[in-house]
Write a protein that holds these residues in place. Structure first.
Motif, PDB file in Angstrom:
ATOM      1  N   TYR A  73       0.826  -1.209   0.000  1.00 41.31           N
ATOM      2  CA  TYR A  73       0.000   0.000   0.000  1.00 41.31           C
ATOM      3  C   TYR A  73       0.863   1.263   0.000  1.00 41.31           C
ATOM      4  N   GLN A  74       2.071   1.168   0.540  1.00 43.05           N
ATOM      5  CA  GLN A  74       2.909   2.353   0.654  1.00 43.05           C
ATOM      6  C   GLN A  74       3.518   2.793  -0.678  1.00 43.05           C
ATOM      7  N   ILE A  75       3.602   1.884  -1.669  1.00 40.56           N
ATOM      8  CA  ILE A  75       4.272   2.256  -2.925  1.00 40.56           C
ATOM      9  C   ILE A  75       3.460   2.012  -4.194  1.00 40.56           C
TER      10      ILE A  75
ATOM     11  N   TYR B 143       1.303 -10.163   4.559  1.00 39.13           N
ATOM     12  CA  TYR B 143       0.365  -9.177   5.112  1.00 39.13           C
ATOM     13  C   TYR B 143       1.111  -8.017   5.756  1.00 39.13           C
ATOM     14  N   HIS B 144       1.014  -6.864   5.104  1.00 41.30           N
ATOM     15  CA  HIS B 144       1.584  -5.641   5.672  1.00 41.30           C
ATOM     16  C   HIS B 144       0.440  -4.634   5.838  1.00 41.30           C
ATOM     17  N   TRP B 145      -0.552  -5.049   6.661  1.00 38.56           N
ATOM     18  CA  TRP B 145      -1.574  -4.155   7.230  1.00 38.56           C
ATOM     19  C   TRP B 145      -2.803  -3.859   6.373  1.00 38.56           C
TER      20      TRP B 145
ATOM     21  N   LEU C 180       3.236 -12.245   8.625  1.00 41.08           N
ATOM     22  CA  LEU C 180       2.719 -10.944   9.049  1.00 41.08           C
ATOM     23  C   LEU C 180       3.841  -9.965   9.290  1.00 41.08           C
ATOM     24  N   ASN C 181       3.609  -8.711   8.932  1.00 39.93           N
ATOM     25  CA  ASN C 181       4.499  -7.642   9.347  1.00 39.93           C
ATOM     26  C   ASN C 181       3.935  -6.982  10.604  1.00 39.93           C
ATOM     27  N   GLU C 182       4.688  -7.041  11.692  1.00 44.27           N
ATOM     28  CA  GLU C 182       4.371  -6.288  12.916  1.00 44.27           C
ATOM     29  C   GLU C 182       2.926  -6.424  13.387  1.00 44.27           C
ATOM     30  N   PRO C 183       2.544  -7.632  13.841  1.00 48.86           N
ATOM     31  CA  PRO C 183       1.169  -7.782  14.346  1.00 48.86           C
ATOM     32  C   PRO C 183       0.825  -6.819  15.490  1.00 48.86           C
TER      33      PRO C 183
ATOM     34  N   TYR D 121      13.523  -2.697  13.561  1.00 47.83           N
ATOM     35  CA  TYR D 121      13.959  -1.838  14.665  1.00 47.83           C
ATOM     36  C   TYR D 121      14.063  -0.389  14.209  1.00 47.83           C
ATOM     37  N   TYR D 122      13.506   0.508  14.991  1.00 46.44           N
ATOM     38  CA  TYR D 122      13.617   1.941  14.705  1.00 46.44           C
ATOM     39  C   TYR D 122      14.236   2.722  15.860  1.00 46.44           C
ATOM     40  N   PHE D 123      13.736   2.471  17.079  1.00 50.11           N
ATOM     41  CA  PHE D 123      14.275   3.211  18.233  1.00 50.11           C
ATOM     42  C   PHE D 123      13.903   2.510  19.529  1.00 50.11           C
ATOM     43  N   SER D 124      14.508   2.932  20.625  1.00 47.15           N
ATOM     44  CA  SER D 124      14.189   2.396  21.949  1.00 47.15           C
ATOM     45  C   SER D 124      13.772   3.535  22.865  1.00 47.15           C
TER      46      SER D 124
ATOM     47  N   ASP E 226      10.524  12.321  15.150  1.00 45.31           N
ATOM     48  CA  ASP E 226      10.702  12.665  16.553  1.00 45.31           C
ATOM     49  C   ASP E 226      11.123  11.433  17.361  1.00 45.31           C
ATOM     50  N   TRP E 227      11.575  10.403  16.671  1.00 48.92           N
ATOM     51  CA  TRP E 227      12.064   9.204  17.348  1.00 48.92           C
ATOM     52  C   TRP E 227      13.533   9.411  17.718  1.00 48.92           C
ATOM     53  N   GLU E 228      13.892   9.041  18.932  1.00 47.42           N
ATOM     54  CA  GLU E 228      15.284   9.184  19.368  1.00 47.42           C
ATOM     55  C   GLU E 228      16.168   8.144  18.679  1.00 47.42           C
TER      56      GLU E 228
ATOM     57  N   THR F  67      14.511  -7.156   9.169  1.00 47.27           N
ATOM     58  CA  THR F  67      13.671  -6.997   7.979  1.00 47.27           C
ATOM     59  C   THR F  67      13.309  -5.534   7.720  1.00 47.27           C
ATOM     60  N   GLU F  68      13.579  -4.659   8.686  1.00 49.98           N
ATOM     61  CA  GLU F  68      13.466  -3.215   8.463  1.00 49.98           C
ATOM     62  C   GLU F  68      14.340  -2.490   9.473  1.00 49.98           C
ATOM     63  N   ASN F  69      15.013  -1.447   8.984  1.00 49.22           N
ATOM     64  CA  ASN F  69      15.673  -0.478   9.856  1.00 49.22           C
ATOM     65  C   ASN F  69      15.935   0.745   8.993  1.00 49.22           C
TER      66      ASN F  69
ATOM     67  N   ALA G 190      17.229  -2.594   4.592  1.00 47.52           N
ATOM     68  CA  ALA G 190      16.974  -1.189   4.911  1.00 47.52           C
ATOM     69  C   ALA G 190      15.519  -0.841   4.602  1.00 47.52           C
ATOM     70  N   TRP G 191      14.928  -0.032   5.443  1.00 46.41           N
ATOM     71  CA  TRP G 191      13.627   0.564   5.171  1.00 46.41           C
ATOM     72  C   TRP G 191      13.864   2.008   4.791  1.00 46.41           C
ATOM     73  N   SER G 192      13.606   2.411   3.564  1.00 46.20           N
ATOM     74  CA  SER G 192      12.880   1.684   2.542  1.00 46.20           C
ATOM     75  C   SER G 192      13.524   1.968   1.197  1.00 46.20           C
TER      76      SER G 192
ATOM     77  N   PHE H  66       4.394   6.320   1.107  1.00 48.38           N
ATOM     78  CA  PHE H  66       3.251   6.701   1.941  1.00 48.38           C
ATOM     79  C   PHE H  66       3.484   6.220   3.371  1.00 48.38           C
ATOM     80  N   GLU H  67       3.863   7.142   4.248  1.00 50.46           N
ATOM     81  CA  GLU H  67       4.213   6.770   5.618  1.00 50.46           C
ATOM     82  C   GLU H  67       2.958   6.762   6.500  1.00 50.46           C
ATOM     83  N   TRP H  68       1.978   5.941   6.123  1.00 48.96           N
ATOM     84  CA  TRP H  68       0.775   5.688   6.915  1.00 48.96           C
ATOM     85  C   TRP H  68       0.133   6.984   7.419  1.00 48.96           C
ATOM     86  N   ALA H  69      -0.111   7.112   8.699  1.00 49.01           N
ATOM     87  CA  ALA H  69      -0.831   8.282   9.216  1.00 49.01           C
ATOM     88  C   ALA H  69      -0.088   9.595   8.950  1.00 49.01           C
TER      89      ALA H  69
ATOM     90  N   ARG I 144       9.855  11.033   4.904  1.00 52.76           N
ATOM     91  CA  ARG I 144      10.574  10.296   3.852  1.00 52.76           C
ATOM     92  C   ARG I 144      11.582   9.326   4.450  1.00 52.76           C
ATOM     93  N   PHE I 145      11.354   8.038   4.236  1.00 50.97           N
ATOM     94  CA  PHE I 145      12.238   6.970   4.720  1.00 50.97           C
ATOM     95  C   PHE I 145      13.087   6.371   3.602  1.00 50.97           C
ATOM     96  N   GLY I 146      12.939   6.855   2.362  1.00 51.40           N
ATOM     97  CA  GLY I 146      13.600   6.191   1.240  1.00 51.40           C
ATOM     98  C   GLY I 146      15.114   6.344   1.246  1.00 51.40           C
TER      99      GLY I 146
HETATM  100  C1  GBH Z   1       7.309   0.101  10.326  1.00 56.57           C
HETATM  101  O1  GBH Z   1       6.516   0.251  11.439  1.00 56.57           O
HETATM  102  C2  GBH Z   1       6.436  -0.358   9.222  1.00 56.57           C
HETATM  103  O2  GBH Z   1       6.583  -1.747   9.010  1.00 56.57           O
HETATM  104  C3  GBH Z   1       6.610   0.399   7.938  1.00 56.57           C
HETATM  105  O3  GBH Z   1       5.554   0.138   7.082  1.00 56.57           O
HETATM  106  C4  GBH Z   1       6.766   1.867   8.242  1.00 56.57           C
HETATM  107  O4  GBH Z   1       6.796   2.648   7.066  1.00 56.57           O
HETATM  108  C5  GBH Z   1       8.035   2.045   9.014  1.00 56.57           C
HETATM  109  O5  GBH Z   1       8.014   1.278  10.177  1.00 56.57           O
HETATM  110  C6  GBH Z   1       8.329   3.476   9.417  1.00 56.57           C
HETATM  111  O6  GBH Z   1       7.375   3.952  10.316  1.00 56.57           O
HETATM  112  O7  GBH Z   1       5.674   4.705  20.261  1.00 56.57           O
HETATM  113  O8  GBH Z   1       3.893   3.174  20.890  1.00 56.57           O
HETATM  114  O9  GBH Z   1       4.306   3.636  18.532  1.00 56.57           O
HETATM  115  C7  GBH Z   1       7.172   0.692  12.585  1.00 56.57           C
HETATM  116  C8  GBH Z   1       6.182   1.165  13.582  1.00 56.57           C
HETATM  117  C9  GBH Z   1       6.822   2.704  15.251  1.00 56.57           C
HETATM  118  C10 GBH Z   1       6.066   0.505  15.851  1.00 56.57           C
HETATM  119  C11 GBH Z   1       7.351   2.870  16.613  1.00 56.57           C
HETATM  120  C12 GBH Z   1       6.574   0.726  17.225  1.00 56.57           C
HETATM  121  C13 GBH Z   1       7.081   2.338  18.889  1.00 56.57           C
HETATM  122  C14 GBH Z   1       6.042   2.157  19.898  1.00 56.57           C
HETATM  123  N1  GBH Z   1       6.794   1.307  14.892  1.00 56.57           N
HETATM  124  N2  GBH Z   1       6.578   2.121  17.544  1.00 56.57           N
HETATM  125  S1  GBH Z   1       4.915   3.508  19.900  1.00 56.57           S
END
Ligand code: GBH
Length: 461
Positions: free
Chosen positions: A25-27, A126-128, A170-173, A302-305, A339-341, A366-368, A413-415, A420-423, A429-431
């Motif tokens: 859906y994102q591309i 399935y990616h959402w 599934l991606n990220e249930p 993984y994106y952040f902690s 705004d993610w650390e 599978t994504e970072n 690497a994502w992406s 289309f970064e969802w909401a 831009r993650f490209g």
């Molecule tokens: C991924 O989701 C998606 O698989 C991908 O489609 C998307 O484009 C990409 O990341 C970039 O966003 O602060 O409660 O939300 C990652 C979504 C965001 C889920 C950070 C965990 C932290 C907990 N992640 N979130 S919270």
């Protein structure tokens, strides 16, 4: 101590995958093409205020028609793996019944194109993007959706498994269940915590049913797995309420998925926390054995902690409703455009911990990746030193985890493209490749060239 590029290349095992990921859906765009029916994201994008800028996936990156050129781009970047997702309502309109040959044909061509360019195709089923009809019938909170997912998975599997060796159910249930059904910030936009908890179980059940059926149908060795989003939860202090907040955050975020998948049981402490809120996982006889069907690979995104505290701003450990406080605090690190650390050591700690607590399971990242405020020059080139540094520090974090015993087999690497970064719509831009949304021109960013160089050096070492 942070490892150098030289050390990180030396630490990554031979055969380590270097790749890139996207989702349908994102591309893809082309939401009405060739018999595709709406998914919950098509619907959600029409809810006023749901998506920044009122953006939708209607056009996106026009990948549906530009696919051959996009595959050529992956090849030019010297990457060996491409993880993409299949749009359920493209290949099985309305979510039930026979396959739609015209929709399947797109993924058929994509797989052939990848193989012709020497790129290993990695399918995410399935990616959402649940078909809207299935949401209308109850969505993931309804048990039947798990069986519908297994049926759909087999349609795709039958069409592509002669050429595709690696499958993610599934991606990220967690995101599907919590962001979609509890917080309402993702499709279908519901805010119903008990429904979200039912969704967790039915997503995992769907994964297990699909895994069992694909395994039974496969005449040869294939790799099947699931992708989870995960992070390291750090306590603000050694005080009991802070440690409890970490236990709860990690329980709902990670162990609620990993424990049933690997050990065939839900974590007792999380089940007890849920019971205290009057919520139950709708487990039936045999479900947990299905969910624990053996998998070959665990995908980690993984994106952040984050750092957690069990104390409210008022210093109390319960909120106005008498519920225990679980609150995040800043780690005081630089942030991305989301705004993610930026917390690379959280990546190392996560991978080492998964290797320790769930041994014997090969991991692939599978994504970072990261969104930054890209500034293209006159030619459209983005010299994204920030994203390049993010990739390097997180690859170094993977290398450090491997040296501490984690079994990590690859990094995607994502992406591939800005998308289309969802909401958040197209503003984030993650490209590793810039997309000009007026002309649909693609221009690799500095970070793409850097990943290409690291992959080449690793292969040649
Ligand atoms: C991924 O989701 C998606 O698989 C991908 O489609 C998307 O484009 C990409 O990341 C970039 O966003 O602060 O409660 O939300 C990652 C979504 C965001 C889920 C950070 C965990 C932290 C907990 N992640 N979130 S919270």
């Amino acid at each position: 101590a942070p490892v150098t590029e030289q050390e990180l290349i030396a630490s990554l095992p031979a055969g380590f995958r270097w790749g890139v990921a996207t989702s349908a859906y994102q591309i893809e765009g082309a939401v009405d093409a060739d018999g595709r029916t709406p998914s919950i994201w098509d619907t959600f994008c029409r809810v006023p205020g749901a998506i920044d800028g009122g953006d939708t996936g209607d056009v996106a990156c026009e990948h549906y028609t530009r696919m051959p050129a996009d595959v050529a781009l992956i090849c030019e970047l010297g990457l060996d793996t491409y993880r993409f997702s299949v749009s359920w309502s493209r290949v099985q309109p309305y979510g039930t019944g026979p396959a739609n040959p015209a929709g399947l044909a797109f993924y058929d061509r994509l797989v052939d194109e990848l193989l012709a360019q020497g790129i290993d195709p990695w399918v995410t089923l399935y990616h959402w993007d649940l078909p809207q009809e299935l949401e209308d019938a109850g969505g993931w909170p309804a048990r039947d959706t798990a069986y519908r997912f297994a049926d759909y998975s087999m349609l795709v599997f039958d069409a592509l498994s002669d050429r595709v060796n690696t499958w993610t159910t599934l991606n990220e249930p967690w995101c599907s269940a919590m962001l979609g059904y509890a917080y309402g910030v993702h499709a279908p936009g519901r805010q119903d915590f008990p429904a979200a908890v039912s969704a967790v179980h039915h997503l995992l059940l769907g994964h297990g049913l699909a895994t069992e059926r694909m395994r039974a149908a496969s005449p040869r060795k294939i790799d099947i797995g699931i992708t989870l989003n995960a992070a390291t939860a750090y306590p603000a202090s050694d005080a009991e309420p802070d440690l409890e907040a970490v236990r709860r955050a990690d329980g709902m975020g990670a162990r609620l998925y990993l424990d049933p998948l690997v050990h065939g049981r839900y974590p007792a402490d999380v089940v007890a926390d849920l019971a205290e809120q009057g919520v139950e996982l709708p487990v039936q006889d045999g479900d947990l054995a299905t969910i624990a069907a053996p998998i070959d690979v665990l995908g980690i995104n993984y994106y952040f902690s984050q750092k957690f505290t069990g104390f409210g701003e008022d210093g109390r450990t319960v909120d106005a409703d008498g519920r225990p406080v679980t609150r995040t605090l800043p780690l005081d690190r630089p942030r991305t455009a989301m705004d993610w650390e930026i917390v690379p050591e959280g990546f190392t700690d996560l991978l080492v911990r998964i290797g320790r607590d769930y041994p014997g399971l090969p991991i692939v990242v599978t994504e970072n990746g990261a969104a930054f405020h890209d500034v293209p020059d006159a030619a459209g080139f983005v010299a994204d030193a920030d994203r390049t540094a993010y990739f390097t520090s997180h690859l170094a974090a993977v290398a450090a985890a491997i040296r501490q015993g984690a079994d990590v087999r690859g990094y995607l690497a994502w992406s591939l493209l800005d998308n289309f970064e969802w909401a958040y719509g197209y503003d984030k831009r993650f490209g590793i490749v810039r997309v000009d949304y007026t002309t649909q021109a693609r221009i690799p960013k500095q970070s793409a060239l850097h990943l290409k160089e690291l992959a080449e050096r690793h292969r040649a070492r």
